[in-house]
Design a protein around this motif. Structure first.
Motif, short mmCIF file in Angstrom:
data_model
loop_
_atom_site.label_atom_id
_atom_site.label_comp_id
_atom_site.label_asym_id
_atom_site.label_seq_id
_atom_site.Cartn_x
_atom_site.Cartn_y
_atom_site.Cartn_z
N GLU A 84 4.20 21.40 -16.53
CA GLU A 84 5.24 22.29 -16.02
C GLU A 84 5.35 22.19 -14.50
N LEU A 85 4.19 22.09 -13.82
CA LEU A 85 4.21 21.98 -12.35
C LEU A 85 4.90 20.69 -11.91
N LEU A 86 4.52 19.59 -12.52
CA LEU A 86 5.11 18.30 -12.13
C LEU A 86 6.59 18.24 -12.47
N LEU A 107 8.41 20.15 -9.74
CA LEU A 107 8.48 19.36 -8.51
C LEU A 107 9.49 18.22 -8.64
N SER A 108 9.55 17.64 -9.83
CA SER A 108 10.52 16.56 -10.07
C SER A 108 11.94 17.08 -9.96
N GLU A 109 12.18 18.26 -10.51
CA GLU A 109 13.53 18.85 -10.44
C GLU A 109 13.90 19.20 -9.01
N ASP A 110 12.89 19.55 -8.19
CA ASP A 110 13.15 19.87 -6.78
C ASP A 110 13.39 18.61 -5.94
N GLY A 111 13.06 17.45 -6.49
CA GLY A 111 13.25 16.20 -5.76
C GLY A 111 12.22 15.95 -4.68
N ASP A 112 11.09 16.66 -4.74
CA ASP A 112 10.05 16.49 -3.73
C ASP A 112 9.06 15.43 -4.21
N ASP A 113 9.41 14.16 -3.99
CA ASP A 113 8.60 13.06 -4.51
C ASP A 113 7.21 13.02 -3.89
N GLU A 114 7.12 13.32 -2.60
CA GLU A 114 5.82 13.25 -1.94
C GLU A 114 4.88 14.32 -2.47
N ALA A 115 5.38 15.54 -2.63
CA ALA A 115 4.55 16.61 -3.17
C ALA A 115 4.15 16.30 -4.61
N MET A 116 5.06 15.71 -5.37
CA MET A 116 4.76 15.37 -6.75
C MET A 116 3.69 14.28 -6.82
N ASP A 117 3.76 13.30 -5.93
CA ASP A 117 2.74 12.25 -5.90
C ASP A 117 1.36 12.85 -5.64
N GLN A 118 1.29 13.73 -4.65
CA GLN A 118 0.01 14.34 -4.30
C GLN A 118 -0.52 15.20 -5.45
N ALA A 119 0.38 15.98 -6.05
CA ALA A 119 -0.04 16.84 -7.17
C ALA A 119 -0.49 16.00 -8.35
N PHE A 120 0.22 14.93 -8.64
CA PHE A 120 -0.14 14.07 -9.77
C PHE A 120 -1.53 13.47 -9.58
N ARG A 121 -1.81 12.98 -8.36
CA ARG A 121 -3.12 12.38 -8.11
C ARG A 121 -4.24 13.41 -8.24
N LEU A 122 -4.00 14.62 -7.70
CA LEU A 122 -5.02 15.67 -7.78
C LEU A 122 -5.27 16.08 -9.23
N LEU A 123 -4.20 16.23 -9.99
CA LEU A 123 -4.35 16.63 -11.39
C LEU A 123 -5.05 15.55 -12.20
N SER A 183 0.81 -1.22 0.00
CA SER A 183 0.00 0.00 0.00
C SER A 183 0.85 1.27 0.00
N GLU A 184 2.09 1.16 0.44
CA GLU A 184 2.97 2.33 0.46
C GLU A 184 4.10 2.21 -0.55
N LEU A 185 3.92 1.35 -1.53
CA LEU A 185 4.88 1.24 -2.63
C LEU A 185 4.31 2.00 -3.82
N HIS A 186 4.95 3.09 -4.19
CA HIS A 186 4.45 3.95 -5.26
C HIS A 186 5.36 3.87 -6.49
N THR A 187 4.75 4.04 -7.63
CA THR A 187 5.54 4.11 -8.86
C THR A 187 6.10 5.52 -9.01
N ARG A 188 7.40 5.60 -9.20
CA ARG A 188 8.04 6.91 -9.33
C ARG A 188 7.53 7.62 -10.58
N ILE A 189 7.22 8.90 -10.43
CA ILE A 189 6.73 9.70 -11.56
C ILE A 189 7.94 10.27 -12.29
N THR A 190 8.12 9.83 -13.51
CA THR A 190 9.25 10.26 -14.33
C THR A 190 8.79 11.22 -15.42
N ALA A 191 9.76 11.74 -16.18
CA ALA A 191 9.42 12.63 -17.29
C ALA A 191 8.53 11.92 -18.30
N ASP A 192 8.79 10.64 -18.53
CA ASP A 192 7.95 9.88 -19.46
C ASP A 192 6.53 9.75 -18.93
#
Length: 385
Positions: free
Chosen positions: A358-360, A363-379, A335-344
């Protein structure tokens, strides 16, 4: 006779079905019968005078007659003087129950059912020993059933054993005090040489101590993920002290001297493991599971967390399935294993010049994986609405 050897087992739970364990249920259920044989063998090899089964020999009060017969055949193999069987809270005694009437009909003369408080005098078995019992008569009870008529003074030349089944306050997990709760103080106050308990599936004390006269062996065969060690039994040796029978001034000095040791009898093991994945799982990241030497008799509950590269999912699944093939049972929490969000990943879901992309990317360049996961799900939710 100034010495007595007792093999002390409890909570064998013959008939436990393990319905939630899938294909592992059959071998785990069979192990409940097999451990009866190993307990009897351990008692005979130790030249025990008495084999005590301190409650929950059976998992419930309705057991097939063929299963009762099989257990009685195993108990007949004990080479000592007698087997003492106490009804526990799972196989509690009632006059209407067919379980114990069938059991007594099949058991040999050297098997004694402790259905009353006693005392049971074991002279007919050639043993100078009195047994005080606390059988269970229902599944739950807020009151213990310890005998109330224990002898006020010691009887010279006789051993005094207590056998009970229930929770030991401060040791057993019984927050509502509904499983025949007892205290060490109550048990010690009875003055018997040793109390042989059942109910708690973890052995207590962990290290035998001659100053302790209350023992609980735990289950002789592990039966779930709450029990992560090898099951076993206690072997107790009691030695009567040489005292002046006319001297009643020091009753404690008249109690038998006690030495105890733990004997491992379990074959199956239940283990908990945790692994973290960052990107690509290493080829050997599951290779050290299990801890137990016999993987085919090991059940593992594995928690995997982290972020895995999309292209590594197939590799991870292959490693996980290889582990599952080695084990008796594998339960995996991902349940806590997530697929890393890449450029592809971003490009596959959003146009390259769009605000989400652009937002994602930022966030990817900042290395904030948790924020990127949350943003990706919301988007994704907004896009799908």
């Amino acid at each position: 006779m100034n010495s007595l050897t007792v093999l002390h087992a409890a909570d064998l739970h013959v008939g436990l079905r393990f319905l939630s364990h899938g294909e592992a249920s059959q071998p785990l259920s069979a192990a409940r019968f097999e451990v009866v044989d190993r307990v009897v063998e351990a008692a005979s090899q130790a030249s025990a005078d008495i084999l005590v089964l301190a409650g929950d020999l059976f998992d419930r009060t309705r057991i097939a007659k063929t299963d009762i017969e099989r257990v009685c055949e195993s108990l007949a193999g004990f080479s000592g003087a007698c087997v003492l069987v106490l009804p526990g809270n799972h196989d509690y005694f009632s006059p209407e129950s067919a379980l114990w009437s069938d059991f007594c009909r099949e058991a040999g003369e050297h098997v004694l059912l402790l259905a009353e408080t006693g005392p049971y005098r074991l002279d007919d078995y050639g043993l100078p020993c009195d047994v005080w019992a606390a059988p269970c008569t229902s599944k739950t009870s807020s009151q213990h059933v310890l005998p109330t008529e224990l002898p006020a003074t010691r009887h010279p030349g006789r051993f005094q054993l207590g056998v009970a089944h229930g929770s030991l306050i401060g040791v057993s997990p019984d927050p509502k005090l509904q499983y025949y709760p007892m205290t060490r103080e109550d048990l010690d106050a009875t003055g018997v040489d040793i109390w042989l308990l059942g109910h708690t599936h973890v052995p207590w004390p962990e290290i035998p101590d001659p100053g302790i006269r209350v023992y609980n062996p735990g289950t002789p065969e592990p039966d779930g993920f709450d029990y992560t060690r090898s099951g076993g039994v206690f072997l107790h040796t009691l030695l009567l002290p040489e005292v002046d029978s006319s001297d009643e001034s020091r009753p404690e000095s008249r109690r038998a001297q006690l030495t105890s040791r733990f004997i491992a009898t379990g074959q199956f093991r239940f283990e908990h493991h945790e692994r973290t994945i960052t990107g690509v799982p290493a080829e050997d990241f599951l290779s050290d599971i299990p801890d137990h030497t016999d993987a085919a008799k090991t059940c593992v509950r594995l928690r995997v967390h982290g972020r895995i590269d999309p292209d590594s999912r197939t590799r991870y699944h292959a490693l996980r399935d290889e582990l599952r093939a080695r084990l008796l049972l594998l339960e995996v929490d991902e349940s806590e294993l997530h697929t890393r969000i890449t450029a592809d990943t971003i490009g596959d879901h959003f146009p390259s010049a769009s605000f989400p992309a652009e937002l994602l990317t930022r966030l990817s360049e900042d290395g904030d994986d948790e924020a990127m996961d949350q943003a990706f799900r919301l988007l994704e939710q907004v896009k799908g609405s």
